[in-house]
Design an enzyme around this catalytic site. Sequence first.
Site, mmCIF file in Angstrom:
data_model
loop_
_atom_site.group_PDB
_atom_site.id
_atom_site.type_symbol
_atom_site.label_atom_id
_atom_site.label_comp_id
_atom_site.label_asym_id
_atom_site.label_seq_id
_atom_site.Cartn_x
_atom_site.Cartn_y
_atom_site.Cartn_z
ATOM 1 N N LYS A 93 0.802 -1.220 0.000
ATOM 2 C CA LYS A 93 0.000 0.000 0.000
ATOM 3 C C LYS A 93 0.843 1.282 0.000
ATOM 4 O O LYS A 93 0.367 2.334 -0.437
ATOM 5 C CB LYS A 93 -0.926 0.004 1.216
ATOM 6 C CG LYS A 93 -2.089 -0.968 1.135
ATOM 7 C CD LYS A 93 -3.194 -0.467 0.237
ATOM 8 C CE LYS A 93 -4.451 -1.308 0.345
ATOM 9 N NZ LYS A 93 -5.556 -0.771 -0.464
ATOM 10 N N SER A 118 -8.798 -0.199 6.848
ATOM 11 C CA SER A 118 -8.780 -1.158 7.953
ATOM 12 C C SER A 118 -7.381 -1.338 8.510
ATOM 13 O O SER A 118 -7.189 -2.001 9.510
ATOM 14 C CB SER A 118 -9.315 -2.517 7.476
ATOM 15 O OG SER A 118 -8.470 -3.044 6.461
ATOM 16 N N ASN A 120 -3.705 -1.273 6.412
ATOM 17 C CA ASN A 120 -2.500 -1.085 5.604
ATOM 18 C C ASN A 120 -2.500 0.231 4.833
ATOM 19 O O ASN A 120 -1.475 0.910 4.741
ATOM 20 C CB ASN A 120 -2.306 -2.272 4.656
ATOM 21 C CG ASN A 120 -1.762 -3.488 5.374
ATOM 22 O OD1 ASN A 120 -1.185 -3.377 6.455
ATOM 23 N ND2 ASN A 120 -1.952 -4.669 4.797
ATOM 24 N N GLN A 123 -1.688 2.979 7.353
ATOM 25 C CA GLN A 123 -0.258 3.118 7.632
ATOM 26 C C GLN A 123 0.479 3.720 6.445
ATOM 27 O O GLN A 123 1.396 4.533 6.614
ATOM 28 C CB GLN A 123 0.340 1.748 7.951
ATOM 29 C CG GLN A 123 -0.177 1.128 9.238
ATOM 30 C CD GLN A 123 0.421 -0.245 9.451
ATOM 31 O OE1 GLN A 123 1.576 -0.384 9.810
ATOM 32 N NE2 GLN A 123 -0.379 -1.276 9.219
ATOM 33 N N ASP A 212 3.639 -16.790 -17.002
ATOM 34 C CA ASP A 212 2.462 -17.350 -17.673
ATOM 35 C C ASP A 212 1.186 -17.030 -16.902
ATOM 36 O O ASP A 212 0.118 -16.861 -17.486
ATOM 37 C CB ASP A 212 2.601 -18.869 -17.803
ATOM 38 C CG ASP A 212 3.800 -19.266 -18.640
ATOM 39 O OD1 ASP A 212 3.863 -18.850 -19.807
ATOM 40 O OD2 ASP A 212 4.688 -19.974 -18.117
ATOM 41 N N GLY A 220 -10.446 -4.092 -2.936
ATOM 42 C CA GLY A 220 -11.122 -3.117 -3.786
ATOM 43 C C GLY A 220 -10.618 -3.104 -5.209
ATOM 44 O O GLY A 220 -11.225 -2.509 -6.094
ATOM 45 N N GLY A 222 -7.270 -2.207 -6.307
ATOM 46 C CA GLY A 222 -6.150 -1.354 -6.688
ATOM 47 C C GLY A 222 -4.918 -2.136 -7.078
ATOM 48 O O GLY A 222 -4.297 -1.866 -8.115
ATOM 49 N N LEU A 223 -4.547 -3.113 -6.266
ATOM 50 C CA LEU A 223 -3.372 -3.937 -6.575
ATOM 51 C C LEU A 223 -3.618 -4.806 -7.798
ATOM 52 O O LEU A 223 -2.744 -4.929 -8.669
ATOM 53 C CB LEU A 223 -3.014 -4.814 -5.374
ATOM 54 C CG LEU A 223 -1.806 -5.731 -5.546
ATOM 55 C CD1 LEU A 223 -0.539 -4.942 -5.831
ATOM 56 C CD2 LEU A 223 -1.618 -6.609 -4.310
ATOM 57 N N GLU A 244 -10.015 -13.417 -3.818
ATOM 58 C CA GLU A 244 -10.632 -12.740 -2.678
ATOM 59 C C GLU A 244 -11.180 -13.759 -1.684
ATOM 60 O O GLU A 244 -11.254 -14.957 -1.980
ATOM 61 C CB GLU A 244 -11.741 -11.802 -3.158
ATOM 62 C CG GLU A 244 -12.864 -12.461 -3.916
ATOM 63 C CD GLU A 244 -13.807 -11.448 -4.555
ATOM 64 O OE1 GLU A 244 -13.766 -10.261 -4.199
ATOM 65 O OE2 GLU A 244 -14.598 -11.860 -5.427
ATOM 66 N N GLY A 248 -16.439 -13.139 0.963
ATOM 67 C CA GLY A 248 -16.565 -11.774 0.441
ATOM 68 C C GLY A 248 -16.253 -11.700 -1.028
ATOM 69 O O GLY A 248 -15.344 -10.990 -1.454
ATOM 70 N N ASP A 250 -17.518 -10.342 -3.703
ATOM 71 C CA ASP A 250 -18.185 -9.331 -4.520
ATOM 72 C C ASP A 250 -17.496 -9.155 -5.862
ATOM 73 O O ASP A 250 -18.149 -8.941 -6.893
ATOM 74 C CB ASP A 250 -18.234 -7.995 -3.783
ATOM 75 C CG ASP A 250 -16.845 -7.455 -3.481
ATOM 76 O OD1 ASP A 250 -16.398 -6.544 -4.192
ATOM 77 O OD2 ASP A 250 -16.200 -7.964 -2.552
ATOM 78 N N LYS A 313 9.936 -19.173 6.379
ATOM 79 C CA LYS A 313 10.435 -18.324 7.475
ATOM 80 C C LYS A 313 10.074 -16.856 7.306
ATOM 81 O O LYS A 313 10.864 -15.953 7.598
ATOM 82 C CB LYS A 313 11.960 -18.466 7.622
ATOM 83 C CG LYS A 313 12.457 -19.897 7.634
ATOM 84 C CD LYS A 313 11.763 -20.759 8.683
ATOM 85 C CE LYS A 313 12.264 -22.197 8.652
ATOM 86 N NZ LYS A 313 11.519 -23.091 9.570
ATOM 87 N N SER A 344 0.986 -9.706 -0.470
ATOM 88 C CA SER A 344 0.681 -8.282 -0.341
ATOM 89 C C SER A 344 1.171 -7.621 0.933
ATOM 90 O O SER A 344 1.422 -6.414 0.952
ATOM 91 C CB SER A 344 -0.818 -8.050 -0.487
ATOM 92 O OG SER A 344 -1.535 -8.714 0.551
#
Length: 359
Positions: A93, A118, A120, A123, A212, A220, A222-223, A244, A248, A250, A313, A344
């Site tokens: 983000k 929520s 990330n 921050q 490939d 939402g 963006g990524l 997702e 959820g 959607d 790790k 992410s």
Amino acid sequence: MCGCLACRPLAERHTSAEPPALPGLPALAEPSTLAEPPTLAELPTYMDVVAAARRLEGHAHLTPVMTSRIVDEASGASVFFKCENFQRMGAFKFRGAFNALSKLEPDVRGRGVIAFSSGNHAQAVALAARILGVKATIVMPGDAPASKMEATRGYGADIVTYDRYRENREEIAAALARERGAAVVPPYDHPDVIAGQGTAAAELIQQSGPLDSLFVCLGGGGLLGGSALAAKALSPGCAVYGVEPESGNDGQQSFRRGSIVRIAVPKTIADGAQTQALGRYTFQIIRRDVADILTASDAELIDCMRFFATRMKIVVEPTGCLGFAALRALGTQLAGQRVGVIVSGGNIDPAQFAELLAA
């Protein structure tokens, strides 16, 4: 339509109008306020991703790409994990937030910025604002992970909390913006945010070579939208898949229907993907450039968290495991391919992390 990889969306689709999310605001007005979907000319392009990469030079980390012999043997593929859990503030983000804030005019910066998240994105905006000398206020759900709230405050931002199941964060942010004349920095549905997020996938392809398939977590969009722009330009044969939470989906529903579907706030451990709908900008890119939308259960996410922790790790938050979970569920269907997975982020409370791994 079935959920297999071979299924593709219908070519003819129309986007239904969604209720406006935020009023127009200076410089970073929320694009979702548009009554009609954005035109092709209004969508970000790969050149916007390239420009974002230049702005991020010297500010964002070039995160590592990791591999796992165990994963390669189990899938029959060569899998490359882009580890954004090693990014500044612990998630991808930062890329979109810094790119968006860096484009604000000085007078807009002087009035400060508002964001809702929520964790990330909160921050990310807080850190980007601190670097650029901008005052930031973040609207966060009261049940956001304590570590994310603490980090957001630590970067110097003010926090306004709300009940994610009863209150509307967009309305709260809009009210604050009107009071202060501040700009809203959306978590995903803005061309500058999308372009910034796309730099993660661009780096992955530059580091690993052509792919490939590419698996990207989806909240939402963006990524996923930014990753699709990068993949289409740098690895044209790459099939991009969004993933997702099962509870959820959607994005999956929207992809199948051909119009934006809004759902109730999903209950899932993947707090970074507890979004209710795709954005107008992100949906247009996803419907055009993404191969399919898949889902993963909370149980699968926990299993992936455990694998990352014990075999590779590294600490990965539930949302960051979505892409890997979908890849694992496919078994050997991608055998022989070069596959990218964007991890992410890694922001999770230690106590919750320990609890989930012990389950």
